[in-house]
Design a protein around this motif. Structure first.
Motif, PDB file in Angstrom:
ATOM      1  N   ILE B  75      21.298  -2.246   2.559  1.00  0.00           N
ATOM      2  CA  ILE B  75      20.262  -2.237   1.518  1.00  0.00           C
ATOM      3  C   ILE B  75      18.877  -2.355   2.167  1.00  0.00           C
ATOM      4  O   ILE B  75      17.944  -1.649   1.820  1.00  0.00           O
ATOM      5  N   TYR B  76      18.852  -3.246   3.194  1.00  0.00           N
ATOM      6  CA  TYR B  76      17.586  -3.445   3.906  1.00  0.00           C
ATOM      7  C   TYR B  76      17.167  -2.158   4.603  1.00  0.00           C
ATOM      8  O   TYR B  76      15.995  -1.765   4.581  1.00  0.00           O
ATOM      9  N   GLY B  77      18.110  -1.464   5.186  1.00  0.00           N
ATOM     10  CA  GLY B  77      17.817  -0.194   5.855  1.00  0.00           C
ATOM     11  C   GLY B  77      17.222   0.808   4.880  1.00  0.00           C
ATOM     12  O   GLY B  77      16.227   1.476   5.174  1.00  0.00           O
ATOM     13  N   GLU B  78      17.814   0.861   3.707  1.00  0.00           N
ATOM     14  CA  GLU B  78      17.306   1.783   2.699  1.00  0.00           C
ATOM     15  C   GLU B  78      15.914   1.356   2.238  1.00  0.00           C
ATOM     16  O   GLU B  78      15.026   2.187   2.062  1.00  0.00           O
ATOM     17  N   PHE B  79      15.733   0.028   2.145  1.00  0.00           N
ATOM     18  CA  PHE B  79      14.422  -0.508   1.744  1.00  0.00           C
ATOM     19  C   PHE B  79      13.339  -0.025   2.711  1.00  0.00           C
ATOM     20  O   PHE B  79      12.253   0.351   2.301  1.00  0.00           O
ATOM     21  N   LEU B  80      13.673  -0.027   4.007  1.00  0.00           N
ATOM     22  CA  LEU B  80      12.678   0.403   4.997  1.00  0.00           C
ATOM     23  C   LEU B  80      12.289   1.855   4.767  1.00  0.00           C
ATOM     24  O   LEU B  80      11.133   2.235   4.842  1.00  0.00           O
ATOM     25  N   ARG B  81      13.302   2.665   4.469  1.00  0.00           N
ATOM     26  CA  ARG B  81      13.003   4.087   4.237  1.00  0.00           C
ATOM     27  C   ARG B  81      12.213   4.285   2.952  1.00  0.00           C
ATOM     28  O   ARG B  81      11.472   5.243   2.801  1.00  0.00           O
ATOM     29  N   GLU B  82      12.372   3.308   2.025  1.00  0.00           N
ATOM     30  CA  GLU B  82      11.697   3.422   0.723  1.00  0.00           C
ATOM     31  C   GLU B  82      10.334   2.738   0.720  1.00  0.00           C
ATOM     32  O   GLU B  82       9.702   2.660  -0.325  1.00  0.00           O
ATOM     33  N   LEU B  83       9.915   2.234   1.872  1.00  0.00           N
ATOM     34  CA  LEU B  83       8.655   1.479   1.930  1.00  0.00           C
ATOM     35  C   LEU B  83       7.490   2.283   1.355  1.00  0.00           C
ATOM     36  O   LEU B  83       7.290   3.435   1.714  1.00  0.00           O
ATOM     37  N   LEU B  84       6.751   1.653   0.456  1.00  0.00           N
ATOM     38  CA  LEU B  84       5.558   2.222  -0.152  1.00  0.00           C
ATOM     39  C   LEU B  84       5.780   3.576  -0.821  1.00  0.00           C
ATOM     40  O   LEU B  84       4.879   4.373  -0.924  1.00  0.00           O
ATOM     41  N   VAL B  85       7.028   3.826  -1.227  1.00  0.00           N
ATOM     42  CA  VAL B  85       7.265   5.004  -2.085  1.00  0.00           C
ATOM     43  C   VAL B  85       6.783   4.600  -3.466  1.00  0.00           C
ATOM     44  O   VAL B  85       7.052   3.459  -3.888  1.00  0.00           O
ATOM     45  N   PRO B  86       6.037   5.335  -4.219  1.00  0.00           N
ATOM     46  CA  PRO B  86       5.764   6.763  -4.001  1.00  0.00           C
ATOM     47  C   PRO B  86       4.449   7.056  -3.278  1.00  0.00           C
ATOM     48  O   PRO B  86       4.094   8.224  -3.221  1.00  0.00           O
ATOM     49  N   LEU B  87       3.765   6.034  -2.780  1.00  0.00           N
ATOM     50  CA  LEU B  87       2.510   6.352  -2.072  1.00  0.00           C
ATOM     51  C   LEU B  87       2.822   7.295  -0.911  1.00  0.00           C
ATOM     52  O   LEU B  87       2.124   8.267  -0.654  1.00  0.00           O
ATOM     53  N   PHE B  88       3.899   6.961  -0.208  1.00  0.00           N
ATOM     54  CA  PHE B  88       4.399   7.856   0.836  1.00  0.00           C
ATOM     55  C   PHE B  88       5.726   8.423   0.365  1.00  0.00           C
ATOM     56  O   PHE B  88       6.480   7.724  -0.300  1.00  0.00           O
ATOM     57  N   PRO B  89       6.017   9.652   0.718  1.00  0.00           N
ATOM     58  CA  PRO B  89       7.349  10.182   0.397  1.00  0.00           C
ATOM     59  C   PRO B  89       8.422   9.378   1.124  1.00  0.00           C
ATOM     60  O   PRO B  89       8.139   8.688   2.110  1.00  0.00           O
ATOM     61  N   HIS B  90       9.651   9.478   0.675  1.00  0.00           N
ATOM     62  CA  HIS B  90      10.780   8.751   1.224  1.00  0.00           C
ATOM     63  C   HIS B  90      10.843   8.891   2.759  1.00  0.00           C
ATOM     64  O   HIS B  90      10.803   9.993   3.306  1.00  0.00           O
ATOM     65  N   GLY B  91      10.878   7.739   3.452  1.00  0.00           N
ATOM     66  CA  GLY B  91      11.066   7.751   4.911  1.00  0.00           C
ATOM     67  C   GLY B  91       9.819   8.013   5.728  1.00  0.00           C
ATOM     68  O   GLY B  91       9.824   7.832   6.932  1.00  0.00           O
ATOM     69  N   VAL B  92       8.735   8.410   5.080  1.00  0.00           N
ATOM     70  CA  VAL B  92       7.567   8.830   5.860  1.00  0.00           C
ATOM     71  C   VAL B  92       6.867   7.645   6.502  1.00  0.00           C
ATOM     72  O   VAL B  92       6.552   7.659   7.698  1.00  0.00           O
ATOM     73  N   LEU B  93       6.655   6.559   5.731  1.00  0.00           N
ATOM     74  CA  LEU B  93       5.959   5.413   6.319  1.00  0.00           C
ATOM     75  C   LEU B  93       6.777   4.858   7.485  1.00  0.00           C
ATOM     76  O   LEU B  93       6.241   4.455   8.512  1.00  0.00           O
ATOM     77  N   LEU B  94       8.074   4.855   7.316  1.00  0.00           N
ATOM     78  CA  LEU B  94       8.922   4.357   8.391  1.00  0.00           C
ATOM     79  C   LEU B  94       8.696   5.172   9.667  1.00  0.00           C
ATOM     80  O   LEU B  94       8.618   4.637  10.763  1.00  0.00           O
TER      81      LEU B  94
END
Lengths: 639, 259, 257
Positions: B75-94
């Motif tokens: 869940i935490y891994g997915e959270f990282l990929r979802e960081l600041l979505v929708p400001l950034f698309p999925h996975g981009v901030l990561l």
């Protein structure tokens, strides 16, 4: 007998220097670069002079036998530097510093020089503070002062127990700044071995590169010797191992008169030698005498530890004999009294060759922390050397040769009897007369270098505008180079049986025994004979190994000892000639009933300047009469 | 003026030419002091990453979360990929963070490499054995602990991020918890991880102390804390990570039955 | 004070010149009094060598009071020997034990070429000073010394750094032959005080960059400070690092001081 013209300007003493500066010829700023000045030695006087010449615009070459200018033995001065700032508001003035210095020198110095010294002393402190010398400060940020070495005012500025180091580093930094700017060409590990004179004027020097052995010629319009004192003639002294008289002596051999060689100062607070072969004594600042009390046991057979000896059985000989000054009597008085009690068999320590310097009552009075703040580095040094802790047991001290007041004779301009050759700092016969006061050596070295030479040298150079340097292929140079090369090779060729060190040690014994703290006619005559015999043996039997084209300390040492032999003989002659006691020169024949030094102002109120002929002919004496118009001659009394 | 004859016995210290000065801030990186500064700053960033990475990994102890029907670590891994979505698309901030990390890493290694070369050019070994006083194992082994860490990172990425090479046979993208457990139950892998964590901690112990010096974060008021702080952070990283490795290796943490 | 003596075995580095290959030579040092200093022990050995017709060992020394900074050799793998805060000349033989073998080697660094035996060329340190290790105050231009107030603590701190004797032990002890302790001590000595402010950033920049032309880089081992006879603190290195970055970042035309 030529008369020595000291060139002291006319007029009231307080105006002489100002007037003289105005009367001296100036070199136009644009023309200064056309003159080359060779500065030999990079201690306080040499570094400060070289830096200041370069700042003025002269072309300067500086020479030191050390690997860097910062090693000069000025660095070892601990206590401080005097200046007539009167910051503590305790009644000091230029006149008082002048008066104290002339009196401290036992009326054997030239009034005008001493007054100038006192006058520029205030500028030195300003100059050094501006350079970033970290002088001790009060909490308010103002400079701190202390009383030092018998002065009754607090006029001594200091940087912990490392004042000499800090002042030297200040001058060294000023010099290195000029080296970096290309204004000074620095020759390290270059030892001056000859002065080159043409038509009676100094025109250059010959040096030996100590790493490569190359003998090199350097031409200059003027040569300034700042090569220190000759205390190492005693072998055991507080001078650094490499301190020597060679540069000054070779100049003497070329015609510069050598003045007052018998005026040597024995410093009262040194660590006694611990064994026979020790080659160097360590000095501790005499500021220790501010808080330490000097005593010996009243019994010659005392075997108890110092702490166990009750007050009544302690002989505080300085406090008893000199109630007004007590432990702070001038250096010569303190030294001679120590020698007296030790000679009488009251000495302390395993070799019974010292007296106690005790801090117990000071620690009780002001606390261990205060004493620690004042002297911690000295205490640490003492403990490192002796293995004893001075907070717990009293220090043991004994006098040792420390400073030499004699040196090349110079006039008011600091020029020797050879035109174009100047001497400054301890190398000249200086402003200290027959005895130097504590914290005055640093003052004199810097006064000469920063504030005197830069003015007086212009007076000599100005008329020489347009005059070319003597080319280094001139016979005066090439002959000198040949001589030096032959002398160097000569040491290697003797191939005798005894090391240079051996001869130095033996010479030192003669000098210490007969030309040390107390001298008499018999001893001095004996000394001359013994020195001559030893010198002869040296030239036949010294063993110098190795090559002349690599670093070779034995060659350096042999050359220096050769000069010490000649100097030692002159010291004895001068001491013999001066049949009076004054300052550092004590003739057994001339003392008061109480055993104090007795001057003979009628016959000896003069500077003795000696002219060289050759190694086998005694020098001729020339006298510069000393006139005292501003100071009343009194027999010093510190009772 | 001087009649100098060049001699085989004259010496002069060898001098490196001064490089032509580049514009700021590149000029800073031209000097060793500047490089150390960069090394310290990137080191600080990397230590920050290591601490957060460890904090994330400690979620392995939470294990299966029935309400979510997933492992907490996943869940935490997915959270990282979802960081600041929708400001950034999925996975981009990561990925942006990863790029920052890679840059810091590259600078850290490059500065270390070039300083090492400078030092070996400046140094001349003693013939007799040195008796070190202050230099400790950590400070003298920075190069080796650094290289071990670098090699380990390649291994670690292959093992758990890319699922290639040494990765365990059933590696699957996104199943972080299972991948981790699958890898660490293999004794060889666990030992590699243990060695790496020990090396990293030693590296960080000297690195943090060194960072204070290189950045000039020195003040007598708090200098006494610097050694302790470097020891503390190094110990935290050592203990935290070792606990994870040993817990999995010994089976204390494993897969949820039936999943 | 004691009358004891020691018998020691010395392994001393001998090297004829800068380009020669050197090596250890073994010499006995017998009947050395425990009160002798380390250099006096070498004096005795040299006297013996001369007696035997062997070229004496060249070793750097001068004041023998621990202040001139001339002396300095590696003694059993430590710069200036095992005693803390002690220059070689102040190391005394009472710190050794009868029968010890003592290995004596010159300072080693690319920037310190060997001149002969135990003597090295440390002129690189002068090169660092001459680019900025000074306050430009030509003679005669100084204001009254008391016009500049310097808090006592600042003067003391400056003095802590100014105590450096320039012996080069810091470089010799450093595994990277870095000149940081020497350079930073001079920078702090001058930068700490108000007189030093006008040239502060120029000084820091020039001195650091010149230092790097000769010496290695600091990896914060702390060997330098441990070897230093004056116990110069590592804090000065930290200060120098900070000030160097500032010197690069600050626009001095706008700095105003």
């Amino acid at each position: 007998m030529t008369t020595l013209n000291s060139k002291v300007p006319e007029g009231p003493i307080a105006e002489k220097w100002t007037k003289h500066k105005f009367d001296s010829k100036l070199v136009n700023p644009a023309n200064k670069r056309k003159f080359k000045i060779l500065v030999v030695g990079t201690g306080l006087a040499g570094s400060s002079a070289a830096a200041t010449f370069a700042e003025l615009g002269y072309e300067v070459e500086a020479f030191t036998f050390h690997d860097t200018p910062r090693r000069a033995h000025s660095i070892a001065a601990q206590g401080g530097i005097n200046a007539a700032k009167n910051y503590p508001n305790d009644g000091d003035s230029v006149f008082r510093l002048f008066y104290d210095t002339v009196k401290g020198g036992d009326y054997r110095s030239r009034e005008a020089n001493v007054y100038r010294l006192a006058e520029v002393s205030v500028d030195i402190i300003d100059q050094c503070a501006a350079q970033g010398v970290p002088f001790a400060r009060e909490y308010g940020g103002l400079l701190a002062n202390r009383s030092f070495g018998g002065a009754q005012v607090s006029r001594t500025f200091y940087a912990r127990g490392q004042t000499g180091q800090q002042l030297l580093i200040g001058a060294y930094q000023a010099l290195m700044r000029q080296v970096g700017l290309g204004a000074v060409k620095l020759h390290t590990r270059s030892e001056m071995l000859d002065l080159v004179v043409k038509d009676g004027e100094a025109v250059g020097i010959v040096t030996r590169n100590l790493t490569t052995g190359a003998v090199e010629s350097h031409a200059g319009h003027a040569v300034v010797l700042c090569t220190g004192g000759y205390g190492n003639v005693f072998y055991l002294s507080t001078n650094a191992m490499q301190c020597n008289v060679t540069a000054a002596w070779r100049a003497h051999r070329k015609g510069a008169y050598f003045a007052n060689p018998s005026y040597t100062q024995i410093h009262p607070t040194c660590i006694p030698a611990s064994d026979e072969f020790q080659s160097k004594l360590t000095l501790m600042s005499e500021s220790l005498r501010n808080d330490g009390r000097i005593w010996v046991p009243r019994s010659r057979d005392e075997t108890r530890r110092a702490r166990d000896i009750p007050e009544a059985e302690r002989y505080y000989y300085l406090e008893e004999k000199y109630p007004a000054f007590g432990n702070l009597v001038p250096r010569d008085v303190a030294s001679r009294n120590a020698k007296t009690v030790v000679d009488q068999g009251f000495g302390v320590g395993p070799l019974k060759n010292g007296v106690y310097l005790d801090f117990a009552s000071a620690i009780e009075r002001v606390g261990k922390d205060t004493i620690e703040a004042r002297y911690s580095n000295l205490f640490e040094m003492y403990e490192r050397i002796t293995g004893e802790n001075p907070y717990e047991v009293p220090m043991r001290i004994y006098p040792a040769t420390h400073y030499t007041m004699g040196g090349l004779w110079v006039d008011y301009n600091l020029m020797t009897t050879i035109p174009g050759l100047y001497a400054a700092g301890e190398a000249n016969f200086s402003d200290h007369g027959a005895n130097r006061l504590g914290a005055s050596a640093l003052m004199q070295g810097l006064a000469d270098g920063y504030f005197v030479l830069p003015y007086t040298i212009g007076d000599y150079l100005a008329p020489k505008l347009g005059q070319d340097l003597v080319p280094t292929d001139d016979p005066v140079f090439t002959e000198s180079v040949q001589n030096i090369k032959a002398m160097t090779q000569g040491f290697l060729d003797i191939n005798g049986t005894k090391s240079p060190e051996h001869f130095h040690r033996e010479l030192g014994k003669i000098v210490w025994n007969y030309i040390g703290m107390a001298r008499d006619q018999n001893g001095l005559e004996k000394a001359i004979n013994e020195i001559r015999a030893l010198r002869e043996e040296f030239w036949k039997d010294v063993r110098v190994l190795g090559n002349a084209d690599t670093l070779n300390a034995s060659i350096e040492k042999a050359g220096r000892i050769a000069d010490f032999f000649e100097l030692a003989e002159l010291m004895a002659r001068d001491a013999l000639d001066r049949n009076e006691s004054c300052g550092g020169h004590f003739r057994e024949e001339s003392q008061t009933e109480e055993g104090e030094a007795l001057r003979d102002d009628e016959n000896y109120a003069h500077v003795s300047a000696w002219e060289w002929h050759d190694a086998d002919t005694p020098q001729t004496k020339h006298a510069e009469e000393l006139e005292f118009e501003n100071v009343k001659l009194t027999q010093r009394s510190y009772k | 003026m001087a009649t100098t004859t060049p001699s085989r016995n004259s010496t002069s210290p060898p001098m490196r030419p001064k490089p032509k000065q580049l514009p700021f801030p590149l000029s800073l990186y031209q000097t060793a002091v500047g490089k150390k500064w960069v090394m310290a700053l990137t080191g600080l960033g990397l230590v920050g990453f290591v601490v957060f990475h460890m904090l994330g990994n400690l979620k392995v102890f939470i294990g299966w979360v029935p309400e979510e029907g997933a492992y907490d670590l996943d869940i935490y891994g997915e959270f990282l990929r979802e960081l600041l979505v929708p400001l950034f698309p999925h996975g981009v901030l990561l990925w942006i963070l990863r790029l920052g990390l890679i840059t810091m890493f590259a600078l850290h290694i490059h500065s270390a490499y070039s300083l090492t070369r400078l030092n070996s050019a400046s140094n001349q070994p003693y013939a007799a054995k040195r008796d070190w006083i202050a230099a400790n194992f950590a400070s003298r082994s920075m190069r080796w602990t650094g290289v071990i860490t670098l090699l380990y990172i390649v291994f670690h990425l292959a093992d758990l991020t890319w699922g290639v090479g040494p990765a365990y046979s059933d590696w699957e993208y996104g199943r972080v918890h299972e991948n981790l457990v699958g890898s660490l139950v293999r004794p060889a892998a666990a030992i590699i991880y243990i060695i790496a964590v020990v090396a990293l901690s030693i590296h960080i112990f000297h690195g943090i102390w060194s960072m204070f010096q290189s950045l000039g974060w020195s003040n007598p008021n708090y200098d006494w804390m610097r050694r302790g702080l470097s020891m503390g952070i190094a110990a935290l990283i050592l203990v935290g990570n070792l606990t994870i490795i040993l817990s999995i290796w010994t089976g204390a943490v494993g897969l949820e039955a039936g999943q | 004070m004691s009358e004891e003596t020691l018998n020691l075995k010395l392994r001393i580095w001998r090297q004829d010149g800068p380009s020669s290959k050197g090596g250890f030579a073994e010499y006995p040092a017998n009947n050395i009094p425990t009160d002798a200093s380390f250099l006096e022990m070498l004096d005795v050995v040299n006297e013996q060598l001369i007696e035997q017709g062997e070229v004496p060992v060249e070793f750097p020394h001068d004041c023998r009071e621990g202040i001139c900074g001339t002396c300095g050799v590696m003694i059993n793998g430590r710069a200036h020997g095992q005693e803390k805060a002690t220059a070689t000349c102040q190391l005394h033989m009472r710190k050794f034990t009868d029968g010890d073998t003592i290995e004596i080697e010159p300072w080693r660094a690319a920037a310190f070429p060997v001149v002969k035996d135990l003597v090295v060329d440390r002129s690189a340190l002068d090169r660092v000073i001459e680019v900025g290790g000074f306050i430009s105050a030509p003679t005669g231009s100084a204001p009254d010394a008391n016009e500049m107030l310097i808090p006592k603590d600042v003067a003391e701190s400056s003095m802590d750094a100014a105590a450096c004797i320039g012996c080069g032990a810091c470089v010799a002890a450093c595994p990277n032959s870095a000149g940081q302790l020497f350079t930073s001590a001079k920078i702090w000595h001058l930068n700490a005080m108000p007189q030093g402010q006008a040239e502060r950033y120029k000084r820091t920049e020039e001195m650091v960059e010149t230092m790097e032309q000769y010496f290695g880089s600091c990896t914060n081992h702390g060997e330098c400070s441990e070897a230093c006879p004056k116990e110069i603190s590592l804090d000065f290195i930290a200060y120098m690092n900070r000030d160097y970055v500032k010197s690069k970042v600050k626009n001095r035309r706008l700095a105003g001081q």
